[in-house]
Design an enzyme around this catalytic site. Structure first.
Site, PDB file in Angstrom:
ATOM      1  CG  HIS A  48      22.750  50.783  46.338  1.00  0.00           C
ATOM      2  ND1 HIS A  48      22.511  52.100  46.078  1.00  0.00           N
ATOM      3  CD2 HIS A  48      23.592  50.365  45.356  1.00  0.00           C
ATOM      4  CE1 HIS A  48      23.181  52.469  45.020  1.00  0.00           C
ATOM      5  NE2 HIS A  48      23.839  51.435  44.538  1.00  0.00           N
TER       6      HIS A  48
HETATM    7  P1  TYD Z   1      28.044  50.891  43.104  1.00  0.00           P
HETATM    8  O1  TYD Z   1      27.351  52.188  43.333  1.00  0.00           O
HETATM    9  O2  TYD Z   1      28.203  49.979  44.284  1.00  0.00           O
HETATM   10  O3  TYD Z   1      27.361  50.119  41.904  1.00  0.00           O
HETATM   11  P2  TYD Z   1      26.119  49.100  41.972  1.00  0.00           P
HETATM   12  O4  TYD Z   1      25.197  49.639  43.005  1.00  0.00           O
HETATM   13  O5  TYD Z   1      25.542  49.091  40.598  1.00  0.00           O
HETATM   14  O6  TYD Z   1      26.669  47.786  42.368  1.00  0.00           O
HETATM   15  O7  TYD Z   1      29.483  51.226  42.498  1.00  0.00           O
HETATM   16  C1  TYD Z   1      30.335  50.208  42.036  1.00  0.00           C
HETATM   17  C2  TYD Z   1      31.755  50.539  42.454  1.00  0.00           C
HETATM   18  O8  TYD Z   1      32.161  51.787  41.937  1.00  0.00           O
HETATM   19  C3  TYD Z   1      31.934  50.601  43.965  1.00  0.00           C
HETATM   20  O9  TYD Z   1      33.088  49.861  44.286  1.00  0.00           O
HETATM   21  C4  TYD Z   1      32.176  52.038  44.273  1.00  0.00           C
HETATM   22  C5  TYD Z   1      32.633  52.626  42.963  1.00  0.00           C
HETATM   23  N1  TYD Z   1      32.119  53.989  42.754  1.00  0.00           N
HETATM   24  C6  TYD Z   1      32.946  55.078  42.984  1.00  0.00           C
HETATM   25  O10 TYD Z   1      34.106  54.928  43.403  1.00  0.00           O
HETATM   26  N2  TYD Z   1      32.466  56.330  42.739  1.00  0.00           N
HETATM   27  C7  TYD Z   1      31.203  56.539  42.308  1.00  0.00           C
HETATM   28  O11 TYD Z   1      30.788  57.710  42.083  1.00  0.00           O
HETATM   29  C8  TYD Z   1      30.336  55.415  42.107  1.00  0.00           C
HETATM   30  C9  TYD Z   1      28.913  55.593  41.648  1.00  0.00           C
HETATM   31  C10 TYD Z   1      30.836  54.169  42.333  1.00  0.00           C
END
Ligand code: TYD
Length: 131
Positions: A48
């Protein structure tokens, strides 16, 4: 553009030491630190873009690749040492892949977590880049 930033490195027979200071080694204030670990072989994370967030990604342990896509070209950065990292400016699509066993990706972020800062759709990202 994204670029590798080398950090101070104190080599010592007792074990090596590296540190990072906000606004000194990296060009932003650190609001959040998170890390990605226990990644099963072959998995991809973080596909993303962020509208505002700047980040600095370090392979604290093991190795992985950060792939940045500008909408026009893709660059792959292999991170495998804990004394340097990749600075990623805001507004760029990126994902992490090619994780080695037991690797740990530490991400220093300029923002607290905000779901609204994510662009998760690649077509939406391309439109965002054209603006
Ligand atoms: P995400 O950034 O969407 O991971 P990826 O891009 O690898 O799929 O994060 C995964 C989950 O973790 C999402 O539900 C949001 C949560 N999250 C938080 O709550 N706080 C944070 O600082 C991060 C990075 C993720």
């Amino acid at each position: 553009m994204p670029h590798i930033i080398h950090l101070p490195r104190f080599e010592d027979p007792r074990g090596n030491l590296t540190y990072v200071e906000q606004e000194n080694h990296i060009p932003f204030k650190i609001k959040r630190v998170y890390w990605i670990y226990d990644v099963p072989g072959g998995q991809t994370r973080g596909g993303h873009a962020f509208r505002e967030q700047q980040e600095f990604i370090v392979a604290l342990s093991g190795s992985f690749d950060v792939v940045v896509n500008t909408g026009e070209e893709e660059s792959r950065y292999h991170l495998n040492r804990s004394y340097y990292g990749l600075f990623v400016p805001p507004g760029l699509w990126r994902h992490l892949d090619n994780f080695s066993t037991n690797s740990v990706a530490m991400v220093l972020s300029s923002t607290t977590y905000s779901a609204g800062d994510y662009i998760r759709d690649f077509d939406e990202y391309l439109q965002f880049r054209r603006k």
